[in-house]
Design an enzyme around this catalytic site. Structure first.
Site, PDB file in Angstrom:
ATOM      1  CE  LYS A 119      38.922 -17.735 -51.198  1.00 62.24           C
ATOM      2  NZ  LYS A 119      38.107 -17.681 -52.409  1.00 62.24           N
ATOM      3  CG  ASP A 159      41.559 -18.298 -53.665  1.00 62.02           C
ATOM      4  OD1 ASP A 159      40.377 -18.191 -54.012  1.00 62.02           O
ATOM      5  OD2 ASP A 159      42.233 -17.308 -53.299  1.00 62.02           O
TER       6      ASP A 159
HETATM    7  N1  GLU Z   1      38.799 -19.959 -55.394  1.00 60.93           N
HETATM    8  C1  GLU Z   1      37.721 -19.782 -56.335  1.00 60.93           C
HETATM    9  C2  GLU Z   1      36.793 -18.687 -55.890  1.00 60.93           C
HETATM   10  O1  GLU Z   1      37.104 -17.916 -55.041  1.00 60.93           O
HETATM   11  C3  GLU Z   1      37.015 -21.086 -56.633  1.00 60.93           C
HETATM   12  C4  GLU Z   1      36.324 -21.723 -55.486  1.00 60.93           C
HETATM   13  C5  GLU Z   1      35.821 -23.124 -55.761  1.00 60.93           C
HETATM   14  O2  GLU Z   1      35.919 -23.562 -56.892  1.00 60.93           O
HETATM   15  O3  GLU Z   1      35.339 -23.746 -54.822  1.00 60.93           O
HETATM   16  O4  GLU Z   1      35.734 -18.508 -56.409  1.00 60.93           O
END
Ligand code: GLU
Length: 433
Positions: A119, A159
């Site tokens: 993240k 996100d």
């Molecule tokens: N930000 C989204 C999540 O927390 C998607 C993450 C992604 O697609 O890599 O699940």
């Protein structure tokens, strides 16, 4: 001493019960106890592999410079490249990003995607920036990330506060900074891109769509039907607004929404599509004409079948949980309940469907996008949706099965079902050297 407390002591991590990272890792380790994870694996999973923190200047439109703080935390990559979103939000801190990166490891593992967890984030309110400032910030952050991201190594996605346009800037910057060879498949460095630049059909609605598929699978055995379901929602961003629209299309009634601008309520039902348009024009739910403005207390106390938090972590603490009047909590957001609030709701007989299952649709369609980019394919929406449904239903069944076999709540079951195949890969690969 519980297993997680012993792990924190050994790693010299401060075991602060109010810290979201401690909460998330404790819950994961508690689930691991049902699998008798070896201690070395508990220690590995209890802290991210890499934590990057960078400070970088950005030229503002008035000619001044501002220095921003950015993070990328890579939790685990034993199952495949690191994967997870980039968040732009003023309250982004290292421990949140660490917690969210661990949750990404769990989500990918639960859906059995060939990805690990990561993240990132920048401490900024994107609403305060012009489009050009946002672009310069994104490009400068991407250059600071350098080769710590890559289509085979760590693949960011949208996100909270970021979107497809931001992903296009990340990919374009990455491609400009890397060698022609790496540039060839360089757009695969991110997912959630615009359709015209290698994005996937269905990625925008994927998180909401995945949540709806999970509910379709799980509601009947819990005695609920979409047509009779009244629900309230916190957050009307990508996840909240898509979830609302898709649930309303299936006959559910959206009774109330709370976001950073206020709360609105209409017991007869809010038109989710009209509210989406209102939010796109004004930036929030406040002032929506076809509902009454209500206080936060009224919002939380409203009697509904399902309560869907789809905003930030830790929004529902014990005080808020005590106000809730629902039978089901469906987590659209990551870690929206504090552990105490969760215990309280479970004791009251409220069903809790955890985020690691409910919001895994986003990363699942990200996987489809990554796969399409690698194979130079374009799938149609029907194909994306049907494959999403297959994977979400399989994940939901694994969670239910784990919960029955080990007699545990759904969150523990979701982590347990995700963890199940990680020890196996570690024992096959061994630990270097
Ligand atoms: N930000 C989204 C999540 O927390 C998607 C993450 C992604 O697609 O890599 O699940």
């Amino acid at each position: 001493m519980s297993s997680s407390a012993a792990v924190f002591t050994e790693l010299q991590l401060h075991n602060d019960p109010d810290n979201v990272y401690v909460q998330v890792i404790s819950a994961i380790l508690d689930a691991g106890e049902h699998l008798k994870l070896p201690r070395r694996l508990e220690l590995i999973l209890a802290q991210p592999k890499n934590e990057l923190m960078m400070h970088f200047p950005v030229l503002m439109d008035d000619g001044s410079f501002k220095v921003f703080k950015g993070y990328r935390v890579q939790h685990n990559n034993v199952l495949g490249p690191y994967k997870g979103g980039i968040r732009f939000h003023p309250n982004v801190h290292l421990d949140d990003i660490k917690a969210l990166s661990a949750l990404m490891t769990m989500k990918s593992a639960l859906v059995q995607l060939p990805f690990g967890g990561a993240k990132g984030g920048v401490q900024v309110d994107p609403r305060d920036l012009s489009e050009q400032e946002l672009m310069r910030l994104t490009r400068r952050f991407t250059s600071a990330l350098g080769s710590n991201i890559g289509p085979d190594y760590d693949i960011p996605a949208p996100d909270m506060g970021s979107n497809a346009q931001v992903m296009a800037w990340v990919a374009d910057t990455y491609m400009n900074l890397h060698s022609p060879n790496e540039r060839l498949n360089g757009s695969g460095v991110v997912t959630g891109k615009p359709l015209a630049f290698g994005g996937s059909q269905g990625r925008d609605k994927a998180t909401g769509q995945g949540l709806v598929y999970v509910l379709e699978e799980m509601l009947p055995s819990m005695g609920f039907a979409f047509e009779k379901m009244r629900f309230s929602l916190i957050g009307f961003g990508n996840v909240g607004s898509w979830t609302a629209r898709l649930l309303c299309e299936r006959g559910a009634t959206l009774s109330a929404v709370l976001d950073h601008t206020g709360a609105v309520l209409n017991a007869k039902g809010i038109d989710a599509a009209a509210l989406t348009q209102h939010v796109a024009q004004t930036g929030g739910v406040a002032g929506y004409g076809d509902a009454d403005a209500v206080s936060e207390d009224d919002f939380y106390e409203l009697e509904v079948d399902a309560f869907i938090p789809a905003a930030l972590e830790q929004m529902v603490d014990v005080r808020r949980a005590a106000q809730l009047n629902c039978k089901l909590v469906v987590e659209g957001a990551n870690a929206p309940l504090t552990p105490e609030a969760e215990r309280m709701l479970i004791a009251q007989g409220v069903h809790i469907l955890p985020a690691v299952l409910c919001n895994a649709g986003g990363v699942t369609v990200s996987y489809f996008e990554w796969k399409q980019n690698r194979q130079a394919e374009t799938w149609d929406l029907k194909s994306v949706d049907s494959q999403l449904k297959t994977l979400m239903v399989a994940a939901a069944r694994r969670v239910v099965e784990f919960s029955r076999t080990h007699n545990v709540d759904m969150r523990t079951a979701a982590y347990g079902a995700g963890l199940e195949h990680i020890p196996n890969v570690y024992s096959i690969r061994g630990i270097f050297p």
